[in-house]
Design a protein around this motif. Structure first.
Motif, short mmCIF file in Angstrom:
data_model
loop_
_atom_site.label_atom_id
_atom_site.label_comp_id
_atom_site.label_asym_id
_atom_site.label_seq_id
_atom_site.Cartn_x
_atom_site.Cartn_y
_atom_site.Cartn_z
N GLY A 33 0.80 -1.22 0.00
CA GLY A 33 0.00 0.00 0.00
C GLY A 33 0.83 1.27 0.00
N ALA A 34 2.16 1.14 0.11
CA ALA A 34 2.99 2.34 0.22
C ALA A 34 3.48 2.78 -1.15
CB ALA A 34 4.17 2.06 1.15
N ARG A 35 3.67 4.10 -1.29
CA ARG A 35 4.25 4.63 -2.51
C ARG A 35 5.76 4.44 -2.51
NH1 ARG A 35 0.78 9.27 -4.78
NH2 ARG A 35 -0.89 8.61 -3.44
N SER A 36 6.39 4.69 -1.36
CA SER A 36 7.86 4.70 -1.31
C SER A 36 8.39 3.77 -0.24
CB SER A 36 8.39 6.09 -0.94
OG SER A 36 7.81 7.08 -1.70
N PHE A 37 9.59 3.33 -0.48
CA PHE A 37 10.40 2.64 0.52
C PHE A 37 11.24 3.75 1.16
CE2 PHE A 37 14.69 0.82 1.24
CZ PHE A 37 14.38 -0.02 2.29
N LEU B 273 15.79 6.81 15.87
CA LEU B 273 14.90 5.78 15.31
C LEU B 273 13.45 6.22 15.50
CD1 LEU B 273 14.75 2.91 14.05
CD2 LEU B 273 14.45 2.04 16.36
N GLY B 274 12.80 6.56 14.40
CA GLY B 274 11.38 6.94 14.44
C GLY B 274 10.51 5.70 14.27
N GLU B 275 9.22 5.95 14.05
CA GLU B 275 8.26 4.83 13.98
C GLU B 275 8.07 4.34 12.56
OE1 GLU B 275 5.80 6.50 17.82
OE2 GLU B 275 4.78 6.34 15.91
N ALA B 276 7.53 5.20 11.73
CA ALA B 276 7.19 4.81 10.36
C ALA B 276 6.93 6.06 9.55
CB ALA B 276 5.92 3.95 10.38
N PRO B 277 7.08 5.96 8.24
CA PRO B 277 6.80 7.14 7.42
C PRO B 277 5.32 7.53 7.52
CG PRO B 277 7.81 5.38 6.10
CD PRO B 277 7.51 4.81 7.44
N GLY B 278 5.06 8.81 7.44
CA GLY B 278 3.68 9.30 7.32
C GLY B 278 3.43 9.68 5.86
N ARG B 279 2.38 10.48 5.65
CA ARG B 279 2.01 10.80 4.27
C ARG B 279 3.12 11.54 3.51
NH1 ARG B 279 -2.36 15.11 3.90
NH2 ARG B 279 -0.49 16.19 4.50
N ASP B 280 3.73 12.55 4.16
CA ASP B 280 4.74 13.34 3.47
C ASP B 280 6.00 12.51 3.19
OD1 ASP B 280 3.27 15.78 3.47
OD2 ASP B 280 3.64 15.88 5.61
N GLU B 281 6.36 11.67 4.16
CA GLU B 281 7.56 10.84 4.00
C GLU B 281 7.34 9.82 2.89
OE1 GLU B 281 6.07 11.49 6.96
OE2 GLU B 281 7.58 12.90 7.70
N ASP B 282 6.10 9.28 2.83
CA ASP B 282 5.76 8.31 1.79
C ASP B 282 5.86 8.96 0.41
OD1 ASP B 282 4.73 5.83 0.83
OD2 ASP B 282 2.74 6.72 0.67
N PHE C 76 10.92 11.77 8.29
CA PHE C 76 10.77 13.03 9.02
C PHE C 76 10.92 14.27 8.12
CE2 PHE C 76 11.56 10.24 12.70
CZ PHE C 76 10.59 10.71 13.56
N VAL C 77 10.07 14.35 7.11
CA VAL C 77 10.07 15.56 6.28
C VAL C 77 8.77 16.36 6.42
CG1 VAL C 77 11.71 14.74 4.54
CG2 VAL C 77 9.28 14.24 4.26
N GLY C 78 7.77 15.81 7.12
CA GLY C 78 6.50 16.51 7.30
C GLY C 78 6.59 17.48 8.48
N ARG C 79 5.45 17.81 9.04
CA ARG C 79 5.43 18.80 10.15
C ARG C 79 6.24 18.31 11.35
NH1 ARG C 79 0.27 20.01 12.49
NH2 ARG C 79 1.23 21.79 13.50
N ALA C 80 6.10 17.02 11.67
CA ALA C 80 6.86 16.47 12.81
C ALA C 80 8.36 16.54 12.50
CB ALA C 80 6.43 15.04 13.08
N THR D 121 16.43 7.01 10.86
CA THR D 121 15.70 5.95 10.17
C THR D 121 14.44 5.64 10.99
OG1 THR D 121 15.87 3.76 9.16
CG2 THR D 121 17.04 4.06 11.24
N ASN D 122 13.67 4.67 10.53
CA ASN D 122 12.41 4.32 11.20
C ASN D 122 12.35 2.82 11.45
OD1 ASN D 122 10.76 6.74 11.37
ND2 ASN D 122 10.70 6.72 9.15
N VAL D 123 11.49 2.41 12.37
CA VAL D 123 11.28 0.97 12.60
C VAL D 123 10.70 0.35 11.33
CG1 VAL D 123 10.05 -0.75 13.97
CG2 VAL D 123 10.90 1.34 15.07
N LEU D 124 9.71 1.01 10.75
CA LEU D 124 9.08 0.48 9.53
C LEU D 124 9.46 1.35 8.33
CD1 LEU D 124 5.42 -0.17 10.76
CD2 LEU D 124 7.32 -1.78 10.69
N PRO D 125 9.82 0.76 7.21
CA PRO D 125 10.20 1.59 6.06
C PRO D 125 9.03 1.91 5.13
CG PRO D 125 10.73 -0.69 5.60
CD PRO D 125 10.10 -0.67 6.97
N TRP D 126 7.84 1.35 5.44
CA TRP D 126 6.67 1.63 4.59
C TRP D 126 5.58 2.26 5.45
CZ3 TRP D 126 8.79 -3.53 3.95
CH2 TRP D 126 9.53 -3.66 2.78
N ARG D 127 4.83 3.18 4.85
CA ARG D 127 3.77 3.88 5.60
C ARG D 127 2.60 2.94 5.90
NH1 ARG D 127 -0.70 8.17 3.47
NH2 ARG D 127 -1.38 8.81 5.55
N PRO D 128 2.19 2.86 7.17
CA PRO D 128 0.98 2.11 7.48
C PRO D 128 -0.25 2.89 6.99
CG PRO D 128 2.37 2.38 9.43
CD PRO D 128 2.88 3.32 8.39
#
Ligand code: URA
Length: 249
Positions: A90-94, A108-117, A123-127, A149-156
């Protein structure tokens, strides 16, 4: 299906759910009386022989792929090709990483959000913008002395929480990522990252103290997305940033 078609289909489905649709009904009517009677006896299907091929164990496969990656490029390629995590579909980007390789701090963050995807970077969005400001306040930055980096490389989907099996199959890659970048300290950014590294939950209780994981000191910190919702907690975040800074000097 192509990745973009997937997003279009998911958006259309979400729109229908928002409109209150609870059942899928076909466009043409079906005369059920013309269908073969449900009670008709079918010839007993032959009993399938037990499968001789062992089911894939995603965690074991991730461990073996991660262990054989000798460089960050090889690790990224192996993780991107790993096919057992549903989030990939379901993710656009790795989203692999950003920042300075060889930096003393690994966040170490959690996972990409919409902007990161969309952008393929963590971590390129507001956070992420708030994170950059927090780092700047202690004279640090991803262009100089921080690796992210993040725990998950794909946006949930819909930024839902990571599932335990998704975290478990990505952890071997995260561990190897830490080994290959060899930071001096780790920052567990947010509750899920803290749980993944320390197997402990409760970021508000655990934050601000030094723990140990992967043979390195770890400081759990409040996630910048949380700070955007709860600005009063920035005081705690400031204490944690100072603790990080003084550990490095
Ligand atoms: N939140 C995270 O934990 N990671 C990102 O990359 C973006 C937001």
């Amino acid at each position: 299906m192509e990745a973009l078609e997937w997003h279009k289909a998911a958006a259309e489905l979400a729109w229908q759910v928002d409109c209150g649709v609870t059942e899928c009904i076909g466009e043409a009517p079906i005369n059920r009386y013309e269908l073969p009677a449900a009670t008709e006896k079918k010839a007993a299907a032959p009993v399938a022989a037990p499968a001789l091929v062992a089911e894939a164990d995603p965690v074991a496969e991730a461990q073996s792929l991660a262990a054989s990656a000798d460089t960050l490029e090889a690790l990224a390629a192996a993780q991107e090709a790993f096919d057992h995590c549903e989030l990939k579909r379901g993710a656009r980007s790795f989203v692999f990483s950003d920042g300075t390789v060889g930096a003393p701090v690994l966040i170490l963050g959690e996972a990409p959000g919409r902007d990161e995807d969309r952008e393929g970077k963590p971590f390129v969005g507001r956070a992420g913008q708030l994170l950059d400001k927090m780092l700047a306040a202690i004279n640090m930055s991803r262009t100089e002395n921080v690796y992210i980096t993040n725990v998950l490389p794909w946006r949930p989907p819909q930024n839902r929480d990571p599932k335990p099996d998704e975290v478990a199959m990505m952890l071997p890659f995260v561990r190897r990522h830490i080994e290959l970048t060899a930071p001096k300290v780790l920052v567990a950014m947010g509750n899920h990252s803290c749980h993944a590294l320390l197997q402990k939950k409760g970021i508000t209780r655990l934050r601000g103290q030094w723990h140990e994981a992967e043979g390195l000191p770890v400081i759990p910190m409040l996630h910048p997305a949380y700070l955007l919702r709860q600005p009063h907690a920035k005081r705690n975040a400031w204490e944690d940033l100072l603790a990080l800074k003084s550990r490095l000097t």
